[in-house]
Write a protein that holds these residues in place. Structure first.
Motif, short mmCIF file in Angstrom:
data_model
loop_
_atom_site.label_atom_id
_atom_site.label_comp_id
_atom_site.label_asym_id
_atom_site.label_seq_id
_atom_site.Cartn_x
_atom_site.Cartn_y
_atom_site.Cartn_z
N PHE B 118 17.54 91.19 -9.89
CA PHE B 118 18.98 90.90 -9.91
C PHE B 118 19.75 91.91 -9.05
N VAL B 119 19.45 93.19 -9.24
CA VAL B 119 20.16 94.22 -8.45
C VAL B 119 19.84 94.03 -6.97
N GLY B 120 18.55 93.81 -6.66
CA GLY B 120 18.14 93.60 -5.26
C GLY B 120 18.90 92.44 -4.64
N GLY B 121 18.97 91.34 -5.38
CA GLY B 121 19.66 90.16 -4.87
C GLY B 121 21.14 90.42 -4.66
N THR B 122 21.75 91.14 -5.61
CA THR B 122 23.19 91.41 -5.52
C THR B 122 23.51 92.32 -4.33
N VAL B 123 22.75 93.40 -4.20
CA VAL B 123 22.98 94.33 -3.08
C VAL B 123 22.83 93.56 -1.76
N ALA B 124 21.79 92.75 -1.67
CA ALA B 124 21.55 91.99 -0.43
C ALA B 124 22.69 91.01 -0.16
N ASN B 125 23.21 90.40 -1.22
CA ASN B 125 24.31 89.46 -1.03
C ASN B 125 25.54 90.15 -0.46
N ILE B 126 25.82 91.35 -0.97
CA ILE B 126 26.99 92.09 -0.49
C ILE B 126 26.77 92.47 0.99
N LEU B 127 25.57 92.99 1.31
CA LEU B 127 25.28 93.36 2.70
C LEU B 127 25.34 92.11 3.60
N PHE B 128 24.85 91.01 3.06
CA PHE B 128 24.86 89.75 3.82
C PHE B 128 26.30 89.35 4.15
N THR B 129 27.18 89.41 3.12
CA THR B 129 28.58 89.02 3.32
C THR B 129 29.23 89.88 4.40
N LEU B 130 28.89 91.18 4.39
CA LEU B 130 29.52 92.09 5.33
C LEU B 130 28.96 91.94 6.74
N PHE B 131 27.64 91.73 6.87
CA PHE B 131 27.02 91.78 8.19
C PHE B 131 26.85 90.41 8.87
#
Lengths: 167, 503
Positions: B118-131
């Motif tokens: 869950f944490v991995g997915g959430t962090v990746a989602n935030i990075l995805f949104t930004l990049f």
């Protein structure tokens, strides 16, 4: 394993040579105004495959891979038997599709695997071998509108009954 | 801020009734598929791809992404309870998950895996949104030489970062690329590489055929032969009180691995062709390297479960980024998603964010919703999965074979392709026995049709001069990095020999 590694590399090298030869059916050089010919890309990739096989053989000669220094057989008799029974079963499954239809082949494959390889009871074997193909029929032919192979004409009465239920 | 408003719209699209139902079904199906040994997200997405033609393309990709998410969560389950990874991405999870299960702490391992995912997915989602928008804008200036350079980088990553035998990796890549050329030459329109003059090859070789052959037949045969058909299972105790205590322990003892996996996994996932498997392995390695107690790794530490699990989820999202923005899949599963998008008439790549922004942001929004759904569905279903996995392998194995063959026919409607699946499966088994990596071949058969025309167009632009790949401002550095990555193993070898000499 050691003998198997080099034999497989040799076989793959031969396949690479075949692909190189087959690629030359189209031009493999640069054609002015058109760019590289149609055979250019597969030909040079096949050369890459061949060179990789040479490198694999070189590593084998120097004993650089686990398989090249292993005296163990590729598989023991149990392993070969397992692969033959399972791999052979899957091959027979596909071969039977054109004869007894996809659903018939699925049922026969379950009987073979569950009863003869898995040694499960006849009751469980027949339950799965009957319910699952019927479930697959409703899913593919009914819900997905995908027609699976129907085999030889003798399977037709079964399909007539099943299609009557769907439509 | 613009990204946030797009994201809010995207979340609303994902929350539309049809899409929400598809997310819930997709995550649940994905969890079950991921939890089955021998079946991973790649099989799930490949087998269920034809089903998606029943719904609009936007909803279809959301469904497949939800399956992908679910499978990433589920992969850990059979790694922990049965000791065999549900997918290649969960291989590293077995290193510590299995010892924990053998100590009777399977519940701790499973809860740690769920939370880390869950944490991995959430962090990746935030990075995805930004990049993602940034990369998409950059990608707009990409022409054929740049795209070909990227393809080269994708394959170079496999050679340079992969731990596999280099010549065998290169062989696998070349084989996949050659198989992709079978059928017709897209530029001259002439038949090409019609193997053994069999007419069936005129239709080409589809990536689904190779993927199902390799993963559905070859990997299964390999698992049966390796475990001698007797997959041992443990029976973890599951109580609500125990799960709460395990959650606290998982947070306390697994947070470090979770963060390492989340960040590292994303960036490895973004690398073309790297994907979640090397991401999870690298995260496990780094977590062990920076740990105060590295000797605990391999014996059953929650950090050793958290790092690869956070990484494989993070990398799964990360690998969507190059797929959507550049048209380059970061893993075999995204390669299949890419194939699906092409079939639906969507062109992944720089223009997608401009031409189909609602689709893209709907998908990104669905990542957030899928991740939350996956956590709760996973926690709720853990006891049931354990029960299902107690199903004898002699029932599970024929089920998987049947799904592969029926799914293979449903996708191509051709007996020729079914025979190819069998041939690829049997060949994959023997190649696997001799450590030939096959994921590069699966990727190559998808990337081949992009790589070849861009290479030929580039050389046409430069009148046959290959320097075009080095002299252009974007293509040049990418090509150089790709060449360095290809040469990396040789450089390492030379340095090691030199240091041995001086010592």
């Amino acid at each position: 394993m050691r003998q198997g590694e080099i034999s497989l590399a040799g076989l793959l090298a031969l396949f690479s040579l075949y692909l190189m030869w087959k690629s030359t059916e189209l031009p493999i050089g640069y054609i002015r105004g058109q760019g590289p010919g149609g055979g250019f890309w597969p030909f040079w990739l096949s050369v890459g495959m061949l060179l990789s096989c040479v490198a694999i053989a070189w590593n084998w000669w120097r004993g650089k891979t686990p398989a090249s220094v292993s005296d163990e057989p590729l598989m023991d008799s149990f392993g070969w038997r397992t692969v033959l029974h399972v791999g052979g079963g899957v091959t027979a499954f596909v071969a039977l599709i054109s004869v007894v239809s996809m659903y018939g082949a699925v049922a026969l494959f379950f009987v073979y695997y569950l009863r003869f390889l898995g040694r499960h009871s006849w009751a469980l074997t027949l339950a799965i071998a009957i319910i699952l193909p019927i479930g697959l029929f409703f899913f593919f032919e009914g819900a997905m509108q995908i027609s699976m192979p129907q085999g030889l004409p003798f399977t037709q009465p079964f399909f007539d009954v099943m299609y009557d239920i769907i439509y | 801020m613009e990204a946030l408003s797009f994201l809010a719209d995207g979340v609303l699209v994902a929350l539309e009734p049809l899409n929400l139902v598809l997310i819930l079904i997709g995550v649940t199906v994905g969890l079950f598929i991921g939890a089955m040994p021998g079946l991973g997200s790649v099989n799930g997405v490949a087998i269920l791809l034809p089903i998606t033609f029943l719904v609009p393309p936007g909803s279809a990709i959301i469904f497949l992404a939800a399956i992908y998410y679910g499978a990433m969560y589920g992969g850990a389950i059979s790694s922990v309870t049965m000791g065999i990874p549900g997918a290649s991405t969960a291989v590293a999870t077995t290193f510590d998950g299995r010892p924990l299960a053998l100590q009777g702490r399977a519940s701790l391992a499973l809860v740690t895996a769920a939370l880390a995912s869950f944490v991995g997915g959430t962090v990746a989602n935030i990075l995805f949104t930004l990049f993602a928008p940034l990369l998409a804008t950059m990608a707009l200036s990409f022409g054929p030489p740049e795209i070909f350079a990227l393809m080269l980088l994708a394959f170079a990553t496999f050679v340079g970062l992969g731990g596999d035998d280099i010549p065998k990796t290169i062989f696998s890549i070349c084989l996949g690329l050659v198989l992709a050329t079978v059928g017709f030459d897209t530029i001259s329109g002439e038949p090409r590489l019609v193997l053994f003059d069999i007419d069936g090859f005129l239709r080409g070789i589809g990536f689904i055929v190779l993927a199902i052959g390799v993963y559905g037949i070859g990997e299964m045969l390999w698992t049966i032969e390796q475990t001698r058909g007797e997959v041992t299972t443990t029976n973890p105790k599951m109580t609500f009180k125990g799960m709460v205590a395990d959650t606290k322990e998982a947070v306390r003892r697994g947070w470090k691995g979770t963060w390492i996996g989340s960040i590292l996994g994303f960036f490895v996932g973004v690398l073309p062709a790297a994907g979640a498997t090397p991401g999870s392995l690298m995260s496990y390695g780094v977590a062990k390297m920076v740990s105060k107690n590295p000797e605990e790794y391999g014996k059953g530490t929650p950090d050793g479960v958290a790092a690869p699990e956070a990484a494989n989820n993070s990398a799964s999202t990360g690998s969507m980024l190059p797929m959507l923005t550049l048209g380059i899949p970061g893993s075999p599963t995204t390669a299949i998603l890419l194939g699906g998008m092409v079939i639906w008439g969507l062109t992944p790549g720089p223009r997608l964010f401009v031409d189909q922004s609602e689709f893209v942001w709907g998908l990104i929004g669905s990542f957030y919703i899928s991740n939350i759904a996956a956590l709760f569905i996973n926690l709720a279903f853990i006891p049931l999965f354990v029960w299902m996995l107690r199903m004898p392998f002699t029932i599970l194995a024929p089920l998987i074979f049947v799904l592969s063959i029926v799914g293979g026919f449903a996708a191509s409607r051709s007996m020729h392709d079914l025979w190819l699946i069998v041939i690829f499966g049997l060949s994959a088994f023997f190649l696997r026995k001799f450590d030939y990596p096959l994921a590069p071949a699966v990727l190559a058969i998808v990337l081949g049709p992009i790589a070849e025309p861009t290479m030929r167009q580039s050389l046409l632009l430069s009148s046959g001069d290959p320097m075009i790949f080095f002299t252009r401002p974007i293509a040049g550095p990418i090509t150089v990095v790709a060449i360095i990555l290809i040469l990396l193993p040789a450089i390492k070898l030379l340095r090691r020999k030199r240091s041995e000499k001086t010592a």
